[in-house]
Design a protein around this motif. Structure first.
Motif, PDB file in Angstrom:
ATOM      1  N   GLU A 361      26.659 -69.615  -3.610  1.00  0.00           N
ATOM      2  CA  GLU A 361      27.525 -68.650  -3.846  1.00  0.00           C
ATOM      3  C   GLU A 361      27.404 -67.357  -2.776  1.00  0.00           C
ATOM      4  N   VAL A 363      28.756 -63.552  -2.235  1.00  0.00           N
ATOM      5  CA  VAL A 363      29.607 -62.605  -2.659  1.00  0.00           C
ATOM      6  C   VAL A 363      29.625 -61.592  -1.625  1.00  0.00           C
ATOM      7  N   LYS A 391      30.270 -71.087  -0.842  1.00  0.00           N
ATOM      8  CA  LYS A 391      31.855 -70.820  -1.666  1.00  0.00           C
ATOM      9  C   LYS A 391      31.568 -69.033  -1.511  1.00  0.00           C
ATOM     10  N   LYS A 393      33.081 -65.466  -2.454  1.00  0.00           N
ATOM     11  CA  LYS A 393      33.615 -64.838  -3.741  1.00  0.00           C
ATOM     12  C   LYS A 393      33.747 -63.308  -3.276  1.00  0.00           C
ATOM     13  N   LEU A 395      34.896 -59.374  -4.297  1.00  0.00           N
ATOM     14  CA  LEU A 395      34.845 -58.802  -5.279  1.00  0.00           C
ATOM     15  C   LEU A 395      35.623 -57.195  -5.104  1.00  0.00           C
ATOM     16  N   TRP A 400      31.625 -55.035  -6.820  1.00  0.00           N
ATOM     17  CA  TRP A 400      30.566 -55.417  -5.928  1.00  0.00           C
ATOM     18  C   TRP A 400      29.482 -54.525  -5.905  1.00  0.00           C
ATOM     19  N   GLN A 414      24.314 -62.223  -0.899  1.00  0.00           N
ATOM     20  CA  GLN A 414      25.336 -61.044  -1.167  1.00  0.00           C
ATOM     21  C   GLN A 414      25.522 -60.374   0.336  1.00  0.00           C
TER      22      GLN A 414
END
Length: 515
Positions: A361, A363, A391, A393, A395, A400, A414
């Motif tokens: 992930e 972010v 993937k 994502k 926010l 965040w 991130q």
């Protein structure tokens, strides 16, 4: 005959003389046109409208690490010392003097005659309260890593305070240039208003916050320093860069942050300056697939930074040189360079790590920094091309921030941007790498000791050597993907004058309109 001719000539002469006299006497004096009235002096505008890309999360300057907030509060609050916009070195602010008593004690002299916006005097007690408040674990400030060396503060005379540190701290004066001073009396008596109705000592005071619409401030009549040239300031929140550009061209706003490079030809008055931001991707080394060193190295070799800089920023960004910072910062190391783009090497490292294709992930958020969303998507595409199963994502800004500062919520990757307000690599290591840093998701006791030792080293040459060693270590065992260093691009109205600063502060008190 002669007589008749004489009489004729005489008659003609008399007639001509009469005509001359008649003509002179008949001409009336033409009235002189009244002088044209002097043009009225152009009225100098007294309100500047600034478009931010997002709304501040709060106006309590000591809690969040929020750039949208600082765009406002940097004009409302002051610090004991202030950064000089040109030299980037600390200079007197609410303190007129600073001196080192010993390796762990600093003394500051508080300026007389300073008032808060509510009329209360700024005192040594306010300074001590402000310092203790931000380092209080119970307060949980997101900025606490910037002041982690401070252990205590006390009033030693009506206009003097002493601050204790946990060892020699070469960055202490710079820390004081980032620590906002608040009113002890106001904060303690108005805990429900601190977030929305700030009271500082700065050149501007907030008069209204219309949630979702704007924040309005006006010049503080009781300000102790140089009076600002512009009386009023209104901050609007416009997330999309294209909308900010349209508003600027239509004259609806006077100042726009984070303008896209491709907009520069359309901006009435464009300003660009080397900024403080470095884009980066944080690795979660406490759990998940990025714990493995080979995975983190693979991610660094999978990114074509030059392509990112050229395709997305048109010269307004440069590839990060294998570290989080810029040339000119203290501690910046010439020992490492940018990771070369090598997709095949990245694939080999993934294979060596035993990566099985599990979802990783990433972010991010969209709108806080220049093309942050586009950079995130491009990085994800490059990682995918090298074999990662990424993937994304996105926010909200508040979500965040919460994810960035809550270790338990940290994803495998991130996106973030590091604005090094001290212009010193030591700040980055303390905040992001040290296991007690507010943004850290790693634990390396050996490196923690080296980071602490570098921070406490008084000899600049030895300190630089220690940061060179850290840079080499983390190049081979990375804690992040250093991506790009950015330039700040601002759009201004034609009649607005302002010089950008390398610390990226948006100083309304240094703006003026052309007369």
């Amino acid at each position: 005959m002669m007589m008749k001719r004489f009489l004729t000539v005489l008659l003609v002469c008399m007639l001509m003389f009469t005509l001359v006299l008649s003509g002179c006497g008949a001409r009336k004096e033409e009235p002189k046109p009244a002088p044209a009235p002097a043009p009225a002096p152009a009225k100098v505008r007294d309100t500047v409208i600034i478009a931010l890309q997002g709304e501040p999360t709060t106006l309590d300057p000591q809690f969040p690490d929020d750039g949208n907030m600082r765009a406002v509060t940097d004009n409302v609050f002051e610090r004991l010392l202030e950064f000089d916009g040109k030299t980037l070195q600390p200079k007197p602010g609410l303190a007129t003097d600073i001196k080192k008593i010993n390796d762990t004690t600093w003394e500051l002299t508080i300026r007389d005659g300073v008032k808060f916006h509510n009329g209360d005097s700024f005192t040594a007690e306010d300074a001590v309260f402000s310092i203790k408040r931000i380092i209080d674990p119970a307060y949980k400030s997101q900025q606490v890593s910037y002041f982690s060396t401070i252990k205590d503060a006390k009033v030693v005379a009506p206009n003097k305070i002493q601050v204790a540190t946990d060892g020699f701290d070469a960055l202490f004066p710079k820390r004081m240039a980032r620590l906002d001073m608040v009113s002890k009396k106001y904060v303690e008596a108005n805990k429900d208003k601190v977030n929305t109705q700030p009271v500082g000592t700065g050149p501007y005071k907030v008069i209204a916050w219309n949630r979702g619409v704007d924040i309005q401030a006006t010049a503080f009549d009781g300000y102790w320093g140089k009076k600002p040239a512009i009386k009023n300031v209104k901050y609007r929140f416009i997330q999309e860069g294209s909308t900010r550009l349209a508003a600027l061209k239509a004259g609806e706003i006077d100042f726009a942050v984070n303008m896209l490079p491709e907009y520069m030809k359309d901006i009435p008055n464009v300003k660009m300056e080397t900024g403080a931001e470095t884009y980066w991707i944080r690795f979660n080394q406490l759990r998940g697939p990025m714990v493995k060193k080979e995975m983190r190295l693979a991610a660094n070799y999978a990114i074509d930074r030059k392509a990112l800089a050229e395709a997305l920023f048109l010269g307004a960004a440069s590839p990060a040189q294998g570290q989080m910072g810029k040339e000119g910062y203290f501690g910046y190391s010439s020992k490492v360079k940018t990771y070369p783009y090598d997709k095949e090497k990245a694939k080999e490292l993934l294979k060596k790590a035993g990566y099985n294709g599990e979802v990783i992930e990433l972010v991010s958020e969209r709108g806080r920094w220049l093309k942050d969303g586009e950079v995130t998507e491009a990085v994800a595409a490059m990682l995918t091309d090298a074999g990662f199963n990424v993937k994304i994502k996105f926010l909200s800004w508040q979500e965040w921030l919460d994810t960035l500062f809550t270790q338990a919520k940290a994803p495998a990757l991130q996106f973030s941007s590091n604005g090094n307000g001290f212009f010193d690599i030591g700040l980055m290591y303390n905040t992001i790498v040290h296991s007690k840093g507010s943004q850290s998701v790693m634990k390396n006791p050996e490196m923690d000791k080296k980071i602490e030792a570098a921070r406490k080293e008084p000899d600049p040459a030895k300190r630089q050597a220690m940061y060179d060693e850290l840079a080499l270590y983390f190049y081979d065992d990375p804690f992040a993907i250093p991506l790009l260093t950015l330039k700040d691009i601002y759009g201004l109205a034609k009649d607005l004058e302002w010089t950008p600063r390398q610390d990226s502060m948006i100083t309304v008190y240094e703006m003026s309109f052309k007369s």
